[in-house]
Design a protein around this motif. Structure first.
Motif, PDB file in Angstrom:
ATOM      1  N   LEU A   9       5.480  -3.739   0.986  1.00 38.90           N
ATOM      2  CA  LEU A   9       5.688  -3.202  -0.345  1.00 38.90           C
ATOM      3  C   LEU A   9       4.982  -1.852  -0.455  1.00 38.90           C
ATOM      4  N   VAL A  10       5.769  -0.796  -0.572  1.00 39.83           N
ATOM      5  CA  VAL A  10       5.227   0.557  -0.713  1.00 39.83           C
ATOM      6  C   VAL A  10       5.037   0.829  -2.201  1.00 39.83           C
ATOM      7  N   THR A  11       3.806   1.109  -2.600  1.00 44.05           N
ATOM      8  CA  THR A  11       3.484   1.177  -4.029  1.00 44.05           C
ATOM      9  C   THR A  11       3.311   2.610  -4.535  1.00 44.05           C
ATOM     10  N   ASP A  12       3.865   3.585  -3.832  1.00 41.41           N
ATOM     11  CA  ASP A  12       3.879   4.968  -4.328  1.00 41.41           C
ATOM     12  C   ASP A  12       5.175   5.634  -3.879  1.00 41.41           C
ATOM     13  N   ASP A  13       5.274   6.941  -4.109  1.00 33.27           N
ATOM     14  CA  ASP A  13       6.506   7.672  -3.783  1.00 33.27           C
ATOM     15  C   ASP A  13       6.473   8.304  -2.398  1.00 33.27           C
ATOM     16  N   GLN A  14       5.429   8.041  -1.637  1.00 33.34           N
ATOM     17  CA  GLN A  14       5.340   8.602  -0.285  1.00 33.34           C
ATOM     18  C   GLN A  14       6.373   7.943   0.628  1.00 33.34           C
ATOM     19  N   GLY A  41       0.825  -1.209   0.000  1.00 31.23           N
ATOM     20  CA  GLY A  41       0.000   0.000   0.000  1.00 31.23           C
ATOM     21  C   GLY A  41       0.854   1.252   0.000  1.00 31.23           C
ATOM     22  N   SER A  42       0.220   2.373   0.255  1.00 30.12           N
ATOM     23  CA  SER A  42       0.890   3.672   0.227  1.00 30.12           C
ATOM     24  C   SER A  42       1.872   3.825   1.384  1.00 30.12           C
ATOM     25  N   GLY A  43       2.920   4.600   1.124  1.00 32.91           N
ATOM     26  CA  GLY A  43       3.837   4.950   2.200  1.00 32.91           C
ATOM     27  C   GLY A  43       3.184   5.853   3.226  1.00 32.91           C
ATOM     28  N   ILE A  66      11.255  -3.011   4.098  1.00 31.32           N
ATOM     29  CA  ILE A  66      10.329  -2.061   3.487  1.00 31.32           C
ATOM     30  C   ILE A  66      10.892  -1.710   2.126  1.00 31.32           C
ATOM     31  N   LEU A  67      10.154  -2.045   1.069  1.00 27.46           N
ATOM     32  CA  LEU A  67      10.645  -1.836  -0.287  1.00 27.46           C
ATOM     33  C   LEU A  67       9.589  -1.151  -1.137  1.00 27.46           C
ATOM     34  N   ARG A  68      10.049  -0.359  -2.097  1.00 24.46           N
ATOM     35  CA  ARG A  68       9.135   0.238  -3.058  1.00 24.46           C
ATOM     36  C   ARG A  68       8.933  -0.734  -4.220  1.00 24.46           C
ATOM     37  N   ALA A  69       7.702  -0.768  -4.721  1.00 26.91           N
ATOM     38  CA  ALA A  69       7.365  -1.662  -5.836  1.00 26.91           C
ATOM     39  C   ALA A  69       6.375  -0.959  -6.746  1.00 26.91           C
ATOM     40  N   ASP A  70       6.439  -1.308  -8.027  1.00 23.55           N
ATOM     41  CA  ASP A  70       5.501  -0.758  -8.988  1.00 23.55           C
ATOM     42  C   ASP A  70       4.114  -1.353  -8.744  1.00 23.55           C
TER      43      ASP A  70
END
Length: 232
Positions: free
Chosen positions: A144-149, A110-112, A167-171
């Motif tokens: 999985l953080v799915t935005d740039d927040q 979800g969102s950061g 904690i990782l960013r993902a498309d």
């Protein structure tokens, strides 16, 4: 004479014979085709042999149900293979998706800008791992953080200090090709269970009961004990 027009005129030269040449058999091509088929069959047998313990364990605990049990979370059939996700740390460093194979994963996405429901899922993620006792070393947590927040610093610390967490960013489009919510729900509404082969195979209900979800997780750990060991 009527009906004799199809006959060749007397004294006409005979028509030349026509021959049809068929391609000759090529033994080397037949042998190559047989080798290709044999290779494919062997590869299929190897894949089946590797997957059979996993399939058998899931079948035993969630289909046969020898004690009349029923799973609380939704079993995904067939499981969804881990795709080549483009993962990055919050600092931008790339992380190979395949590096997560070898451990059970509890995944939140979800969102950061994590709201109250998101925080509850992250707490549940931590709680579930600790509730499994000594088996917790076979489980990792993934957010999985799915935005740039950027997640709040205090929340990052709480997640990471508990251990066995990343904690990782993902498309979001890539994540949606792997994980799927229940009808009418959003992707961020659930906690997802991924097996050590990287297959998403279970989805917790929205606002789940921790004790019932724990029983599902314990069954999975028992069922996989013969082929899964702690650590990658």
């Amino acid at each position: 004479m009527s009906g004799s027009n199809s006959s060749a005129p007397a004294g006409a030269p005979p028509e030349p014979l026509s021959l049809t040449v068929h391609s000759m058999p090529r033994p080397e091509l037949d042998a190559q085709a047989r080798r290709t088929r044999s290779g494919r069959l062997k590869m299929l047998l190897v894949l089946l042999a590797c997957a059979s313990p996993v399939v058998a364990s899931y079948f035993t605990y969630f289909v046969v149900r020898p004690e009349g049990r029923s799973n609380y979370a939704a079993l995904i059939d067939p499981p969804h293979e881990l795709p080549p996700l483009a993962l990055r740390t919050l600092e931008g460093q790339q992380v190979p998706a395949a590096s997560f194979k070898g451990q059970w994963l509890l995944v939140v996405t979800g969102s950061g800008d994590c709201d109250a429901d998101c925080e509850k899922l992250l707490y549940l993620q931590r709680q579930l791992r600790e509730m499994t006792g000594r088996e917790r070393e076979r489980i990792d947590k993934l957010w999985l953080v799915t935005d740039d927040q950027m997640p709040p610093a205090a929340l990052q610390k709480a997640v990471l200090d508990a251990g066995a967490a990343q904690i990782l960013r993902a498309d979001p489009a890539q994540v949606a090709q792997w994980l799927q919510p229940a009808p009418g729900e959003s992707l961020s509404s659930h906690l997802y269970v991924v097996d050590p082969m990287g297959q998403w195979m279970m989805r917790a209900p929205v606002r789940p009961d921790p004790s019932r979800l724990k029983r599902d997780l314990e069954r999975l750990l028992r069922a996989s004990a013969s082929w899964d060991r702690e650590g990658r």
